[in-house]
Write an enzyme that holds these catalytic residues in place. Structure first.
Site: not given
Ligand code: SF4
Length: 369
Positions: A126, A195, A198, A201, A205, A221, A248, A251, A255
């Protein structure tokens, strides 16, 4: 030349949950990263903009680098009830910071792994000039979601990632048992590949930090605002921050991959993040608002929370107290009006004004017409 199976076996023995590797060519996702920087989305994280060419070329970090190895350790710990985490009288801390500082846990193991892998290696958790998530995707550990996190299809995204650059080529075995050089390994992931349609996330936010799928404007953020930002939190964002006081998880929490697949690790490295402690995950705001420097150091020494310093954590706790809106916070907030830190004084004054405004609105709404 080490084989893929031997490297995997050793990585698991050393406590990593996941490992993947790829040839040390140009960094994947370079264009996305440069566009993000030039849009100023990194805010005050000047270190991200410093020498970007190093992040884009492993050869600048380790001349002669042949392979990038990425490891992952799950920090999912479950076990703290949502009612506690969402209690507005408590300050919420991001899951990754509930246990010991992950740098202290993962970095020594990663360095030892690098020494085992090759004569020359550079290991980073990191803090180095490596775009870990982009490399993790390239190494086949998952895909980068619209929330910009690396998502493993069977473990979700609560993962600490570490990178090791080595001057050795690793050999990739095919399923039938023969081997081929890793450089012939094909890349199957494409952007947001898992994704589909979807957008949970992006929709969840509260500070609207995603101007587009896969683009995080760090300046909005909550993680950035509570950890990286050193000055005053923009007034218009404060009411949107709820009770988060360090980082946080929203998001990631929403998921579907996290909800369905995230699970605690059995790895010995992950033991440093157990058992989850309620007072670490969601400390009472009144306790946070009353901390002097000595109490802060004693309480958070050895954790990632030290990064915020006392003044940052109390600044964040003031914002959470304003959002709580309870008179109970007023005595502690009034004491903070005399704090040695101007940053703390300013946020305490904001919280007091917010609580008063909330009380005035409530009594006005309750009075008969
Ligand atoms: Fe992708 Fe997860 Fe966001 Fe859905 S919640 S758009 S699966 S990152």
């Amino acid at each position: 030349m080490l084989s893929a199976s031997l490297v995997r076996e050793r990585a698991l023995e050393m406590g990593f949950d996941l490992v993947g590797f790829a040839p040390a060519g140009p960094t994947p996702g370079a264009e996305r990263f440069l566009a993000w920087l030039s849009a100023g989305h990194h805010g005050q994280m000047a270190y991200m903009a410093r020498e970007p060419e190093r992040r884009l070329d492993p050869q600048r970090v380790l001349p002669g680098a042949r392979t990038v190895v990425i490891v992952g350790v799950s920090y999912e710990t479950l076990a703290v009830p949502h009612e506690i985490l969402q209690d507005p009288s408590r300050g919420r801390i991001a899951r990754y910071a509930w246990g010991a500082d992950y740098h202290d846990v993962i970095a020594p193991a990663l360095r030892a792994f690098g020494e085992w892998l090759a004569k020359e290696s550079r290991a980073y958790v990191d803090t180095g000039p490596v775009l870990e998530r982009a490399w993790a995707e390239r190494c086949g550990l998952g895909f980068i979601g619209k929330n910009t996190c690396l998502i493993h299809r069977k473990r979700g995204s609560y993962l600490f990632l570490g990178a090791v650059l080595v001057n050795e080529e690793l050999r990739m075995e095919e399923e039938i048992g023969t081997a081929r050089p890793l450089s012939q390994f094909s890349i199957r992931n494409s952007q947001f590949s898992g994704c589909g349609r979807c957008t949970r996330c992006l929709d969840a936010c509260p500070t609207h930090a995603f101007p587009a799928p896969g683009v995080l404007d760090a300046r909005r953020c909550i993680s950035y605002l509570t950890i990286e930002l050193k000055g005053s939190i923009p007034v218009e964002l404060r009411p949107l921050m709820g009770n988060w006081v360090f980082g946080c998880d929203i998001c990631q929490d929403v998921c579907p991959y996290v909800r369905r697949f995230s699970r605690p690790s059995n790895s010995p490295l992950a033991k440093a993040f157990y058992p989850p402690n309620v007072e670490r995950a969601a400390p009472k705001l009144l306790d946070l608002l009353s901390m002097d420097r000595t109490t802060f150091n004693a309480r958070f020494k050895g954790t990632a929370i030290m990064r915020a310093k006392r003044r940052g954590l109390i600044r964040n706790a003031c914002v959470a107290a304003g959002n709580w809106g309870s008179d109970e916070a007023l005595p502690a907030l009034r004491r903070l009006l005399d704090d040695e830190e101007p940053l703390v004084r300013e946020h305490a004054a904001w919280a007091i004004a917010t609580i008063r405004a909330c009380a005035a609105y409530t009594s006005h709404a309750a009075s008969p017409m």
